[in-house]
Write a protein that holds these residues in place. Structure first.
Motif, mmCIF file in Angstrom:
data_model
loop_
_atom_site.group_PDB
_atom_site.id
_atom_site.type_symbol
_atom_site.label_atom_id
_atom_site.label_comp_id
_atom_site.label_asym_id
_atom_site.label_seq_id
_atom_site.Cartn_x
_atom_site.Cartn_y
_atom_site.Cartn_z
ATOM 1 N N CYS A 84 30.531 39.774 38.041
ATOM 2 C CA CYS A 84 31.287 39.272 37.134
ATOM 3 C C CYS A 84 30.445 38.057 36.532
ATOM 4 O O CYS A 84 30.129 37.091 37.331
ATOM 5 C CB CYS A 84 32.915 38.820 37.447
ATOM 6 S SG CYS A 84 33.566 38.021 35.979
ATOM 7 N N CYS A 93 32.828 34.296 37.168
ATOM 8 C CA CYS A 93 33.262 33.889 38.240
ATOM 9 C C CYS A 93 32.241 33.123 39.030
ATOM 10 O O CYS A 93 30.909 33.312 39.052
ATOM 11 C CB CYS A 93 33.769 35.028 39.094
ATOM 12 S SG CYS A 93 35.192 35.836 38.520
ATOM 13 N N VAL A 113 31.780 32.665 42.096
ATOM 14 C CA VAL A 113 31.602 33.395 43.373
ATOM 15 C C VAL A 113 31.170 34.878 42.787
ATOM 16 O O VAL A 113 31.893 35.354 42.116
ATOM 17 C CB VAL A 113 32.607 33.299 44.293
ATOM 18 C CG1 VAL A 113 32.670 34.381 45.446
ATOM 19 C CG2 VAL A 113 33.211 32.126 44.730
ATOM 20 N N LYS A 153 31.207 38.215 42.568
ATOM 21 C CA LYS A 153 32.571 39.076 42.443
ATOM 22 C C LYS A 153 32.056 40.721 41.756
ATOM 23 O O LYS A 153 31.643 40.441 40.491
ATOM 24 C CB LYS A 153 33.754 38.671 42.156
ATOM 25 C CG LYS A 153 34.861 39.538 42.228
ATOM 26 C CD LYS A 153 35.251 39.384 43.530
ATOM 27 C CE LYS A 153 36.625 40.352 43.642
ATOM 28 N NZ LYS A 153 36.944 40.696 45.082
ATOM 29 N N CYS A 170 37.153 42.542 36.412
ATOM 30 C CA CYS A 170 37.094 41.661 37.444
ATOM 31 C C CYS A 170 38.296 41.169 38.163
ATOM 32 O O CYS A 170 39.187 40.843 37.685
ATOM 33 C CB CYS A 170 36.169 40.133 37.117
ATOM 34 S SG CYS A 170 36.176 38.920 38.354
ATOM 35 N N SER A 171 38.471 41.573 39.362
ATOM 36 C CA SER A 171 39.820 41.154 40.108
ATOM 37 C C SER A 171 40.149 40.072 40.385
ATOM 38 O O SER A 171 41.255 39.641 40.763
ATOM 39 C CB SER A 171 39.649 42.187 41.541
ATOM 40 O OG SER A 171 38.673 41.917 42.492
ATOM 41 N N ARG A 172 39.149 39.132 40.023
ATOM 42 C CA ARG A 172 39.022 37.777 40.354
ATOM 43 C C ARG A 172 40.064 36.844 39.348
ATOM 44 O O ARG A 172 40.671 36.138 39.286
ATOM 45 C CB ARG A 172 37.891 36.918 40.960
ATOM 46 C CG ARG A 172 38.166 35.672 41.344
ATOM 47 C CD ARG A 172 36.799 35.015 42.262
ATOM 48 N NE ARG A 172 37.062 33.974 42.820
ATOM 49 C CZ ARG A 172 36.665 32.851 42.444
ATOM 50 N NH1 ARG A 172 35.889 32.613 41.224
ATOM 51 N NH2 ARG A 172 36.765 31.786 43.085
ATOM 52 N N CYS A 173 39.056 37.203 38.204
ATOM 53 C CA CYS A 173 39.402 36.340 36.957
ATOM 54 C C CYS A 173 40.315 37.416 35.891
ATOM 55 O O CYS A 173 40.588 36.791 34.996
ATOM 56 C CB CYS A 173 38.113 35.904 36.318
ATOM 57 S SG CYS A 173 37.331 37.166 35.500
ATOM 58 N N ASN A 174 40.443 38.400 36.170
ATOM 59 C CA ASN A 174 41.048 39.561 35.426
ATOM 60 C C ASN A 174 40.524 39.790 34.111
ATOM 61 O O ASN A 174 41.409 40.171 33.033
ATOM 62 C CB ASN A 174 42.641 39.104 35.194
ATOM 63 C CG ASN A 174 43.294 39.278 36.744
ATOM 64 O OD1 ASN A 174 43.231 40.374 37.367
ATOM 65 N ND2 ASN A 174 44.141 38.118 37.092
#
Length: 181
Positions: free
Chosen positions: A122, A125, A127, A129, A142-146
């Motif tokens: 991503c 992000c 980090v 990811k 992206c499962s972190r920022c959607n």
């Protein structure tokens, strides 16, 4: 005065051409995959099929440990694939898959513009990811920022505004898939 105008015009033209370059240079990308050595690979089918994409990762250095190119299709009915690299040419190269060889690249064929390669990390992000396939095979999330990205363009189609996917040059000449920047 005429020389000053020519120099300024040249600088503006140079800047404009570079400003529109869609190829990311944030991380190094260098990938080569031979259709001759791997004729039945799903990556070869993917690069020739509009709307198809695969995530590619690699491990091993080809010298002390065998190099493997792992391929995961955007089609959930297709099994993951582990290609052992045996050719001297492929083993001589140092593969660099953008932000991380463990996260890899997304390589495929757009519906309108042919072969395409994106970083599978991503871009928004802090980090690293990895992006994941969504139920729609033309998109990753992206499962972190959607944020959800459309693979035909690399643009965000859902979620907060931000950077488009990191894009790399990509080609397939019938025998070799290449991704680079």
């Amino acid at each position: 005065m005429k020389n000053w105008f020519v120099i300024c015009s040249a600088l503006v033209l140079f800047w404009a051409c570079n400003a529109q370059d869609p190829i990311s240079r944030e991380y190094r990308c260098w990938f080569l995959f031979s259709a001759t050595d791997h004729p039945s690979s799903i990556l070869i089918t993917t690069i020739q099929s509009p709307g198809s994409y695969a995530r590619v990762t690699t491990h091993g250095d080809g010298k002390t440990t065998p190099r493997h190119v792992l391929v995961r299709s955007n089609d959930p009915s297709v099994a993951d694939e582990d290609n052992i690299i045996r050719s001297a040419i492929e083993n001589e190269l140092r593969f660099e898959l953008g932000a991380s060889n463990d996260i890899g690249l997304i390589i495929g064929c757009t519906n309108f513009d042919g072969p395409r390669a994106y970083d599978a990390a991503c871009p928004n992000c802090s980090v690293l990811k990895a992006l994941n396939w969504t139920g729609n095979r033309q998109q990753v999330i992206c499962s972190r920022c959607n944020r959800t990205y459309l693979l035909d363009t690399g643009n965000i189609i859902s979620g907060e505004e931000g950077e488009s996917l990191r894009r790399y040059s990509c080609s397939f000449d019938g025998t070799t898939i290449r991704a680079w920047n």
